[in-house]
Design an enzyme around this catalytic site. Structure first.
Site, short mmCIF file in Angstrom:
data_model
loop_
_atom_site.label_atom_id
_atom_site.label_comp_id
_atom_site.label_asym_id
_atom_site.label_seq_id
_atom_site.Cartn_x
_atom_site.Cartn_y
_atom_site.Cartn_z
N GLU A 1 0.93 3.80 1.70
CA GLU A 1 1.29 4.27 3.01
C GLU A 1 2.46 3.52 3.58
O GLU A 1 3.51 4.21 4.10
CB GLU A 1 -0.10 4.09 3.97
CG GLU A 1 -1.04 5.13 3.69
CD GLU A 1 -2.31 4.41 2.86
OE1 GLU A 1 -1.81 3.58 1.80
OE2 GLU A 1 -3.64 4.26 3.52
N CYS B 1 -2.74 -0.06 7.38
CA CYS B 1 -1.81 1.12 7.28
C CYS B 1 -2.12 2.18 8.48
O CYS B 1 -1.10 2.78 8.86
CB CYS B 1 -2.36 2.04 6.05
SG CYS B 1 -1.93 1.05 4.37
N CYS C 1 -6.36 2.00 5.44
CA CYS C 1 -6.96 0.81 6.05
C CYS C 1 -6.55 0.52 7.59
O CYS C 1 -5.69 1.05 7.92
CB CYS C 1 -6.73 -0.21 5.03
SG CYS C 1 -5.06 -0.84 4.97
N HIS D 1 0.82 -1.23 -0.12
CA HIS D 1 0.03 -0.10 0.20
C HIS D 1 0.98 1.21 -0.10
O HIS D 1 2.11 1.30 0.82
CB HIS D 1 -0.96 0.01 1.12
CG HIS D 1 -1.92 -0.92 1.20
ND1 HIS D 1 -3.30 -0.82 2.02
CD2 HIS D 1 -2.06 -2.10 0.52
CE1 HIS D 1 -3.86 -1.97 1.66
NE2 HIS D 1 -3.16 -2.56 0.75
#
Length: 149
Positions: free
Chosen positions: A53, A84, A81, A51
């Site tokens: 992040e 993260c 999410c 991801h």
């Protein structure tokens, strides 16, 4: 100033879009300077944890030679999410600025606000809605294209 950094995160999100990934971009800022930037790479890398992040946090830690990112701001085009949000807490990022909510997977207010859970020893300041329309536009375009295929 917030819009300036979110525009950079949107540039990253466009890279994800071009690679067939959900268009999410992130930049980390410390002392008014971008120290890392990233975009989603789950599809291209075939790794669930890629991801924006997480990648941005890894790059910032490497740049600062520390896991401790206190004083850093994370600009994200989509609400983080659960995975993260956990990484944000663990890295001690001071502030998260995100463009639009994530009703299905968002853990900075939509489903739950993990970043400010009373039991956490670290609280994260949250700013929502910076360049929200621009972020929503690229997300809608991405999922519309996916449905057509």
């Amino acid at each position: 100033m917030k819009e300036k950094y979110m525009l950079e995160a949107l540039k990253e999100a466009k890279k994800s879009f071009l690679n067939g990934d959900v268009p999410v971009g992130a930049v980390i800022v410390k002392d008014n300077k971008i120290i890392s930037r990233a975009h989603n790479q789950k599809e291209i890398k075939k790794i669930a944890t890629r991801h924006a992040e997480i990648i941005a946090i890894e790059k910032a830690c490497k740049k600062l030679n520390s896991w401790y990112l206190d004083g850093c701001e994370l600009y994200i085009t989509l609400e983080p999410c659960l995975m993260c949000a956990g990484a944000i807490i663990q890295s001690r990022i001071s502030r998260v600025i995100y463009a639009t909510t994530n009703e299905k997977f968002g853990f900075a207010g939509s489903i739950e606000n993990v970043l400010n859970n009373k039991k956490n020893n670290h609280k994260v300041k949250i700013v929502r809605g910076v360049l929200e329309e621009e972020s929503q536009k690229i997300l809608k375009e991405f999922f519309k294209t996916k449905r057509i295929k």
